[in-house]
Scaffold this motif. Structure first.
Motif, PDB file in Angstrom:
ATOM      1  N   ALA A 444     -47.199 -33.488 116.273  1.00 34.52           N
ATOM      2  CA  ALA A 444     -45.990 -34.251 115.965  1.00 34.52           C
ATOM      3  C   ALA A 444     -46.364 -35.717 115.799  1.00 34.52           C
ATOM      4  O   ALA A 444     -47.261 -36.222 116.476  1.00 34.52           O
ATOM      5  CB  ALA A 444     -44.950 -34.084 117.069  1.00 34.52           C
ATOM      6  N   LEU A 445     -45.656 -36.397 114.901  1.00 33.97           N
ATOM      7  CA  LEU A 445     -45.929 -37.803 114.642  1.00 33.97           C
ATOM      8  C   LEU A 445     -45.033 -38.657 115.521  1.00 33.97           C
ATOM      9  O   LEU A 445     -43.817 -38.484 115.555  1.00 33.97           O
ATOM     10  CB  LEU A 445     -45.666 -38.126 113.170  1.00 33.97           C
ATOM     11  N   HIS A 446     -45.639 -39.588 116.257  1.00 39.39           N
ATOM     12  CA  HIS A 446     -44.890 -40.515 117.101  1.00 39.39           C
ATOM     13  C   HIS A 446     -44.828 -41.858 116.398  1.00 39.39           C
ATOM     14  O   HIS A 446     -45.829 -42.344 115.865  1.00 39.39           O
ATOM     15  CB  HIS A 446     -45.546 -40.645 118.475  1.00 39.39           C
ATOM     16  N   LEU A 447     -43.660 -42.450 116.417  1.00 43.03           N
ATOM     17  CA  LEU A 447     -43.377 -43.650 115.638  1.00 43.03           C
ATOM     18  C   LEU A 447     -42.728 -44.702 116.519  1.00 43.03           C
ATOM     19  O   LEU A 447     -41.788 -44.400 117.263  1.00 43.03           O
ATOM     20  CB  LEU A 447     -42.437 -43.293 114.468  1.00 43.03           C
ATOM     21  N   LEU A 448     -43.233 -45.931 116.443  1.00 44.22           N
ATOM     22  CA  LEU A 448     -42.565 -47.094 117.021  1.00 44.22           C
ATOM     23  C   LEU A 448     -41.886 -47.858 115.897  1.00 44.22           C
ATOM     24  O   LEU A 448     -42.530 -48.195 114.899  1.00 44.22           O
ATOM     25  CB  LEU A 448     -43.553 -48.016 117.726  1.00 44.22           C
ATOM     26  N   GLU A 449     -40.593 -48.118 116.067  1.00 43.24           N
ATOM     27  CA  GLU A 449     -39.861 -48.967 115.130  1.00 43.24           C
ATOM     28  C   GLU A 449     -39.525 -50.272 115.838  1.00 43.24           C
ATOM     29  O   GLU A 449     -38.915 -50.268 116.913  1.00 43.24           O
ATOM     30  CB  GLU A 449     -38.591 -48.275 114.655  1.00 43.24           C
ATOM     31  N   TYR A 450     -39.928 -51.371 115.224  1.00 43.81           N
ATOM     32  CA  TYR A 450     -39.756 -52.677 115.864  1.00 43.81           C
ATOM     33  C   TYR A 450     -38.318 -53.157 115.794  1.00 43.81           C
ATOM     34  O   TYR A 450     -37.833 -53.862 116.673  1.00 43.81           O
ATOM     35  CB  TYR A 450     -40.676 -53.688 115.197  1.00 43.81           C
ATOM     36  N   GLY A 451     -37.581 -52.786 114.753  1.00 45.31           N
ATOM     37  CA  GLY A 451     -36.222 -53.271 114.577  1.00 45.31           C
ATOM     38  C   GLY A 451     -36.141 -54.368 113.533  1.00 45.31           C
ATOM     39  O   GLY A 451     -37.132 -54.763 112.925  1.00 45.31           O
ATOM     40  N   ASP A 452     -34.948 -54.890 113.344  1.00 46.06           N
ATOM     41  CA  ASP A 452     -34.660 -55.666 112.144  1.00 46.06           C
ATOM     42  C   ASP A 452     -35.247 -57.063 112.115  1.00 46.06           C
ATOM     43  O   ASP A 452     -35.508 -57.597 111.047  1.00 46.06           O
ATOM     44  CB  ASP A 452     -33.139 -55.783 111.958  1.00 46.06           C
ATOM     45  N   THR A 453     -35.408 -57.727 113.232  1.00 51.08           N
ATOM     46  CA  THR A 453     -35.820 -59.125 113.211  1.00 51.08           C
ATOM     47  C   THR A 453     -37.018 -59.337 114.119  1.00 51.08           C
ATOM     48  O   THR A 453     -37.343 -58.501 114.958  1.00 51.08           O
ATOM     49  CB  THR A 453     -34.680 -60.060 113.665  1.00 51.08           C
ATOM     50  N   TRP A 454     -37.672 -60.485 113.937  1.00 55.26           N
ATOM     51  CA  TRP A 454     -38.803 -60.833 114.798  1.00 55.26           C
ATOM     52  C   TRP A 454     -38.235 -61.297 116.133  1.00 55.26           C
ATOM     53  O   TRP A 454     -38.000 -62.459 116.375  1.00 55.26           O
ATOM     54  CB  TRP A 454     -39.653 -61.924 114.162  1.00 55.26           C
ATOM     55  N   GLY A 455     -37.998 -60.368 117.001  1.00 51.95           N
ATOM     56  CA  GLY A 455     -37.394 -60.670 118.291  1.00 51.95           C
ATOM     57  C   GLY A 455     -37.040 -59.376 118.999  1.00 51.95           C
ATOM     58  O   GLY A 455     -37.682 -58.350 118.807  1.00 51.95           O
ATOM     59  N   VAL A 456     -35.997 -59.405 119.790  1.00 53.68           N
ATOM     60  CA  VAL A 456     -35.526 -58.230 120.525  1.00 53.68           C
ATOM     61  C   VAL A 456     -34.431 -57.566 119.690  1.00 53.68           C
ATOM     62  O   VAL A 456     -33.489 -58.212 119.258  1.00 53.68           O
ATOM     63  CB  VAL A 456     -34.989 -58.633 121.907  1.00 53.68           C
ATOM     64  N   ASN A 457     -34.557 -56.258 119.466  1.00 50.60           N
ATOM     65  CA  ASN A 457     -33.648 -55.559 118.566  1.00 50.60           C
ATOM     66  C   ASN A 457     -33.081 -54.310 119.214  1.00 50.60           C
ATOM     67  O   ASN A 457     -33.802 -53.547 119.853  1.00 50.60           O
ATOM     68  CB  ASN A 457     -34.377 -55.147 117.282  1.00 50.60           C
ATOM     69  N   ALA A 458     -31.790 -54.101 118.997  1.00 54.40           N
ATOM     70  CA  ALA A 458     -31.154 -52.897 119.524  1.00 54.40           C
ATOM     71  C   ALA A 458     -31.687 -51.641 118.855  1.00 54.40           C
ATOM     72  O   ALA A 458     -31.677 -50.563 119.446  1.00 54.40           O
ATOM     73  CB  ALA A 458     -29.637 -52.991 119.339  1.00 54.40           C
ATOM     74  N   ASN A 459     -32.144 -51.752 117.590  1.00 52.50           N
ATOM     75  CA  ASN A 459     -32.648 -50.567 116.889  1.00 52.50           C
ATOM     76  C   ASN A 459     -34.168 -50.471 116.940  1.00 52.50           C
ATOM     77  O   ASN A 459     -34.780 -49.870 116.058  1.00 52.50           O
ATOM     78  CB  ASN A 459     -32.147 -50.535 115.447  1.00 52.50           C
TER      79      ASN A 459
END
Length: 935
Positions: A444-459
């Motif tokens: 299975a492929l594991h993925l980290l998504e950083y989110g929308d902005t250079w900072g702390v992101n809810a997504n």
């Protein structure tokens, strides 16, 4: 330095010959797999966690535990069966100038020795550390640190520290390091080779092109069991250090971000984040990002070459004289900042390369912003026993991904590790800045998504992607129209959106369950779902219409079953015998302006079939009785500022709820069919076992927890999806809408605290009726959003072209940048009879130009033109204004950016102020054509 190509051919070929070689490489020669492309619908994405804090790199242990690091210094883990992460340990790091905890790898024998490796920026050392640590009882033992490698960097100016760790199949540890060079200044996006005194931070010749520096490199060392380091044979320079640092495997790297090593071949791949020049010039080529492949050691050219060995020119920053182009066959580093050899190895070209615009060589990579990332390579044979492994279609294929363009792609490799084709991976899935990928032992492929902005992101998420084989259960979706009202009540039911993942025909059953009356209030924690009452099958049609003649509270359940017996269900509530009240604002109207110095006056109109109305005209027309004064407390308005989210992401749990049926019955702050979600959060937050119990109750349904209306089952969602939704609910706290004003008419003062919040002002009105006998009360709601006079540009209703960027100098922390000729913004339904002009807050270190204010269409009537002056600073904002005679009524307002002589790099826009007719406007600019153009 072989990389699957003949270096001499690449060094000596003409430009035309290079393009022919690329075209030949794209022909599928002994492609990596022959089976048909897999069904994208069989990939199932499970969000393991969301709301992560600046995740950087992950590693999957043999037992399935996922480890990841945060930029700020924390190491976390999620065990295979766990629902919550655990903090493994934390390092003290500096995060200035893009430093931090930037690299992670697990030892090849991690299962037995518990060793892991971290690359980080200590606050008391101007440089980077690469250290081995040991886990003891699942926690990071800081005392176990073995410092394997340290190297100094300059800290006068930002940036480029890269950061990535990966082991090769021979037990060697690869370390990606950045060129530690300021990318801007006088380089203008070309080669940063500023040799003037005191300008070393702007000279990448000191690092990436320096054989005596470990910056701007891919390093290769072999950790020993005792914590010491061996320099393996086969690096770029001899182990005696006579020609360069012996740890160097590849040099000439700019910002090698996200590296991977093929576990079978030992080939190294990395994404190279490139420079920003927007076009070709005398100083050299435009900017490219690269995916690089090293089958052996080599020099990858930076800062003398980019992409397909495209050369930069030698440039004298003191005189602005453009010198000859650098020679990829014989590069020379003559910088006074160079402490190594002046004669460098021949340069190797990139494996893939692409600019901001469309790529002629690799059109599959698209266009837009650029942040290249590379790896891993998938080998199907390593996961043959796993039922959720990726298909063999991807065998021997390289996965690459784009942090800015939000895609993942698959590079198909031939038997010589050359490009045989590029295809998109799950193109319909909107990835949110993928920042790391790794396959687990189960394939299975594991993925980290950083989110929308250079900072702390809810997504910011940790996601697992499985490939599901065999029969799959159908997806059930139920919806209802007119499901609350007086009896007899005719309800239109719909199964639209229901489907079978395998395309099998489905059997439909609509079942009616009537809620029992007089159930006791449950204990404080959620309980198991009540046993369902006997259900009546009312219809077997996909979209029936049913009539309910008896008052009561019902659940209508849709059950769908495939021929193999797999079934799923979904439900909708039906409340018969009480009509939902109607409420609206007579004053103010949605989109009106509010002024902080003046109170907001409101007036509500309510009508309810059982209770009556406060609207005399409606009472006369409908025969309803006028509401009595004793009913006034049943109407209320909650008020407060809400910050516009021009750059903010919707939390994933909220996003799932918005796509589900949750807000049919719930609001955040107000009672509707069900309780306010914030009350749910307050009741259960922090109680042991509450979250999992709530997940079970939402999944299976329950009755009586908050009243007579049941919680309908949501079995069409997975437990992981519901856990994300419930997690968002539990995160809720009383919002800005905490001031309550009762009655049908009132005045709301705007407080200084609310003014400081920025954003729009929200009024939410609620009327809770009395209910009818055993039928519970129902609430009607209405909302208006009032505009502030000062509007942040990034909150426009439509943004065509400009990008939302962050800045501490901008109002709200964001502005609109990358503005080109022809871009525009849209502000809908503006009450222009209350506006006499606008004041723009802007900056330009580029071309300048003008901003046109138009109405009704992007090329509609012109109200005014505001010139954009070049002030030489991108984030030092100034104000310019324009006025016009008031325009009657509401109109869509467009800001159109124009510079006919230069297409790009016009300006940045922070905000605009909708000036009142009475405002004294500074620096007024009038357009002579506006009077003729005004309607």
């Amino acid at each position: 330095m072989s990389r699957g190509r003949q270096p001499s051919r690449w060094r000596l070929a003409t430009r035309a010959g290079r393009w022919l070689a690329v075209a030949a490489a794209l022909v599928p020669v002994a492609a990596c797999a022959a089976e048909p492309k897999p069904d994208p619908a069989r990939f199932e994405l499970t969000t393991l966690l969301s709301g992560l804090t600046q995740p950087m790199e992950l590693a999957v242990a043999p037992d399935g535990t996922v480890y990841w690091i945060e930029f700020g210094g924390r190491l976390l883990a999620l065990d295979r069966t766990a629902r919550e992460p655990r903090l493994v340990g934390e390092l003290t790091v500096t995060t200035a100038q893009e430093n931090g905890l930037i690299g992670l790898a697990l030892d090849p024998n991690f299962a037995t020795n518990g060793h892991l490796y971290l690359q980080y920026s200590p606050p008391d050392f101007e440089g980077q550390h690469v250290s081995r640590f040991t886990l003891r009882d699942g926690l990071l033992d800081l005392a176990s640190e073995k410092l394997l490698l340290e190297f100094q960097e300059q800290r006068k100016e930002c940036c480029h520290h890269a950061g990535s760790l990966a082991f090769g199949p021979d037990g060697c540890l690869f370390i990606a390091t950045g060129d530690n060079t300021h990318p801007h200044g006088d380089s203008q996006g070309y080669a940063p080779i500023d040799e003037r005194p005191e300008k070393a931070p702007w000279d990448a010749q000191k690092s990436a092109a320096n054989t005596a520096s470990l910056s701007g490199k891919i390093l290769r060392i072999r950790p020993r069991a005792d914590g010491s380091v061996e320099i393996p044979a086969g690096n770029l320079f001899p182990r005696d250090g006579s020609a360069g640092r012996p740890e160097i495997y590849c040099m000439g790297c700019r910002n090698p971000w996200r590296m991977s090593v093929d576990a079978h071949t030992g080939t190294v791949y990395w994404g190279e984040v490139g420079p920003d020049a927007g076009g070709e010039g005398p100083r050299g080529p435009r900017g490219y990002d690269e995916i690089n492949q090293a089958q052996g050691p080599g020099n990858f050219g930076w800062p003398y070459f980019i992409g397909d060995n495209l050369p930069y020119a030698d440039y004298d920053y003191a005189t602005a004289a453009v010198g000859p182009l650098f020679d990829p066959a014989a590069p020379v580093n003559a910088s006074p900042n160079n402490t190594g050899s002046s004669v460098l190895p021949p340069a190797s070209p990139a494996f893939l390369w692409y600019p901001y615009g469309a790529s002629a060589a690799f059109p599959e990579l698209g266009e837009g912003g650029r942040t290249a990332c590379a790896g891993p390579v998938y080998h199907a044979a390593d996961h043959a026993d796993s039922p959720t492994r990726f298909p063999s279609h991807y065998d021997n294929c390289l996965f690459i991904y784009e942090w800015t363009r939000n895609w993942i792609k698959v590079v198909r490799l031939d038997d010589q590790q050359r490009v045989a084709g590029i295809e998109s991976f799950l193109p319909d899935r909107p990835f949110a800045r993928p920042i790391d990928l790794q396959f687990g032992a189960d394939g299975a492929l594991h993925l980290l998504e950083y989110g929308d902005t250079w900072g702390v992101n809810a997504n910011a998420r940790l996601v697992r992607i499985d490939y599901v084989r065999g029969n799959r259960a159908p997806v059930a979706v139920a919806a209802a129209e007119n499901n609350i009202g007086r009896h007899p009540l005719t309800v239109k039911l719909s199964s639209a959106g229901t489907f079978d993942k395998d395309g099998d025909p489905l059997d439909y059953q609509w079942r009616i369950i009537r809620a029992a009356e007089g159930e006791a209030e449950p204990p404080s924690l959620p309980r198991e779902a009540n046993p369902p009452a006997p259900a009546e099958v009312a219809s077997r049609e996909p979209h029936p219409t049913l009539t309910f003649s008896t008052p009561g509270v019902y659940t209508v359940e849709l059950v769908v079953r495939d021929p193999a017996g797999a079934e799923r269900s979904a439900s909708v509530p039906v409340v018969v015998g009480n009509a939902r009240p109607e409420i609206r604002f007579a004053q103010p109207s949605d989109g009106d302006f509010f002024d902080p110095a003046a109170p907001i006056e409101f007036r509500l109109l309510v009508r309810d079939h059982e209770d009556g109305t406060n609207d005399t005209a409606a009472a006369d027309a409908d025969g309803l009785e006028e509401l009595m004064s004793t009913d006034v407390p049943r109407a209320a308005v909650q008020a407060g500022r809400v910050v516009d989210g021009g750059a903010a992401a919707v939390p994933p749990g909220l996003e799932r709820m918005q796509k589900s049926d949750c807000f049919n019955c719930h609001a955040v702050d107000q009672a509707r069919v069900g309780p306010p979600l914030v009350e749910v959060a307050n009741k259960y937050r922090g109680k042991e076992g509450a979250l999992e119990a709530s997940v079970e109750r939402v999944l299976k349904g329950s009755t009586g927890v908050w009243g007579k209306i049941p919680m309908i089952p949501h079995s069409h969602h997975t437990p992981d999806e519901i856990r994300e939704m419930v997690g968002w609910i539990y995160s809720l706290t009383p919002s800005a809408l905490t001031r309550v004003f009762t009655g049908f008419v009132g005045s709301i003062p705007v407080t200084p605290e609310e003014i400081s919040k920025g954003g729009r002002y929200r009024l939410e009105a609620t009327y809770l009726d009395r209910g009818v006998g055993p039928i519970p009360p129902l609430a009607g709601t209405a909302t208006v959003l009032l505009r502030p006079r000062l509007t942040e540009a990034e909150t426009a209703d439509g943004i065509h072209g400009p990008q939302v960027l962050a800045s501490g100098n901008a109002g709200g922390g964001h502005f609109l940048g990358a503005v080109d000729h022809g871009h525009w913004l849209l502000f809908r339904d503006v009450p222009l009879d209350a506006v006499g002009g606008t004041t723009l807050r802007m900056a330009s270190a580029g071309a300048g130009g003008a901003v046109e204010v138009r109405i009704d269409a992007v090329d509609g009537p012109l109200l005014a033109t505001v010139p954009v002056e070049v002030n030489g600073q991108w984030e030092e904002f100034y104000e310019r204004s324009a006025t016009w005679a008031p325009v009657a009524g509401r109109h869509d307002v467009y800001l159109r950016f124009t510079h006919p002589q230069q297409a790009g790099g016009m300006m940045n826009l922070d905000s605009l102020h909708w000036d009142t007719v009475r405002d004294t406007v500074r620096d007024t600019v009038r357009d002579p054509a506006q009077d003729a153009a005004r309607p």
